[in-house]
Design a protein around this motif. Structure first.
Motif, mmCIF file in Angstrom:
data_model
loop_
_atom_site.group_PDB
_atom_site.id
_atom_site.type_symbol
_atom_site.label_atom_id
_atom_site.label_comp_id
_atom_site.label_asym_id
_atom_site.label_seq_id
_atom_site.Cartn_x
_atom_site.Cartn_y
_atom_site.Cartn_z
ATOM 1 N N ARG A 128 16.029 100.782 59.135
ATOM 2 C CA ARG A 128 16.929 101.926 58.962
ATOM 3 C C ARG A 128 17.875 101.682 57.791
ATOM 4 N N PHE A 129 18.400 100.470 57.682
ATOM 5 C CA PHE A 129 19.312 100.174 56.578
ATOM 6 C C PHE A 129 18.569 100.097 55.254
ATOM 7 N N ASP A 130 17.333 99.620 55.257
ATOM 8 C CA ASP A 130 16.551 99.609 54.020
ATOM 9 C C ASP A 130 16.343 101.046 53.517
ATOM 10 N N ARG A 131 15.988 101.929 54.435
ATOM 11 C CA ARG A 131 15.794 103.329 54.061
ATOM 12 C C ARG A 131 17.112 103.963 53.608
ATOM 13 N N TYR A 132 18.164 103.642 54.323
ATOM 14 C CA TYR A 132 19.494 104.156 53.993
ATOM 15 C C TYR A 132 19.916 103.735 52.587
#
Length: 311
Positions: A128-132
């Motif tokens: 999720r943080f990579d995508r964010y």
């Protein structure tokens, strides 16, 4: 100290409910109005009726139905939308408002609402943080690309071909980006790289000060010259006397003792004192979470008995 009103419409509110609060917010002299970006209510004490309202559709309406207050989200979830269309929507609302948008943006966290509306939810926080992070890169990149030039992006999760990077927001070089949370490493780094404002939600003064410190250190380590605004969000429950505080707490399904400990609760004197402690910790702006949107007298009390006493 700047004061903004913060709404949670997923708990049960129509557009008209939100507009009434927005107009009161504007008339009473508050700095801005922000709303959450959720599709499912939380807690057993509310039904969520009549159902959720989309954050950016709501803000588009408020952009045309207000004239002065800043308008934004705390926080738009990166899991809800693709970055290209989101950049278009935010830029359009910024233009519709005459340049009053603030883009609060987070990684997304509430898995149940994703399941309820069929929205894919990456299982790991890392993904999720990579995508964010890629979305932050793309959205700010689209906005900052000069008119007449194209934008291209090759990431692990998102790829954009040569695109026109239009429309542009009215604010230049972009609407302020607000990043929040208390993660000890990645959140401060992302805030230092992308944010104009760093927000700490629903934490004690001491926890807020520590989070501000971590982000300030990340800003220094990045060699960043641009200033950072530091802000905090707290639930609001103010009353002229103890009976009024208790009535307001009961309306939102909370205990007064818990609100005094974990929010901005009590008499105007108490709330002025606690906001002062947040200011001493470095907060320049407070988001006042108003959970009972029908109680516009609550806003008037803050505007008349709290706001004039703040530096």
């Amino acid at each position: 100290m700047r004061l903004s009103i913060f709404l949670e419409p997923q708990q049960g509110a129509t557009y008209e409910d939100q507009l009434a609060v927005a107009r009161a917010t504007e008339d009473l002299g508050f700095d801005g109005l922000s709303r959450s970006d959720h599709y499912l209510h939380m807690g057993d004490h509310v039904s969520g009726l009549p159902g959720p309202t989309d954050a950016w559709i709501t803000l588009a309406g408020l952009a045309r139905d207000t004239s002065r207050i800043r308008l934004g989200t705390l926080m738009t979830a990166a899991t809800f939308r693709h970055p290209g269309p989101l950049a278009i929507a935010v830029a359009q609302v910024d233009r519709m408002s005459g340049g009053r948008v603030e883009f609060g943006f987070g990684a997304g966290w509430f898995e149940q609402e994703h399941a309820a509306y069929g929205i894919p939810f990456p299982a790991s926080a890392r993904e999720r943080f990579d995508r964010y992070e890629e979305q932050l890169d793309i959205i700010t990149g689209l906005w900052s690309t000069p008119v007449g030039e194209t934008f291209r992006y090759e990431g692990r999760h998102y790829r954009l071909a040569e695109g026109p990077a239009l429309p542009k927001p009215q604010q230049g070089p972009r609407p302020p980006v607000v990043i929040g949370g208390t993660g000890p490493k990645r959140t401060p780094r992302l805030a230092a790289r992308f944010a104009d404002e760093y927000n700490v939600p629903f934490c004690s003064v001491e926890e807020t000060a520590a989070a501000f410190g971590r982000t300030a250190e990340a800003v220094r380590s990045a060699g960043r010259a641009a200033p950072m605004v530091y802000s905090a969000a707290q639930v609001l429950c103010v009353g002229r006397d103890e009976a009024e505080v208790a009535r307001r707490a009961e309306r939102i399904g909370r205990e007064v003792s818990d609100l005094r400990r974990d929010g901005l609760a009590g008499t105007p004197d108490e709330v002025v004192d606690k906001i002062g402690r947040f200011a001493a910790a470095g907060a320049e702006r407070m988001y006042l979470q108003v959970l009972d949107m029908a109680d516009l007298d609550h806003l008037e009390l803050v505007a008349s008995a709290v706001a004039p006493r703040l530096d």
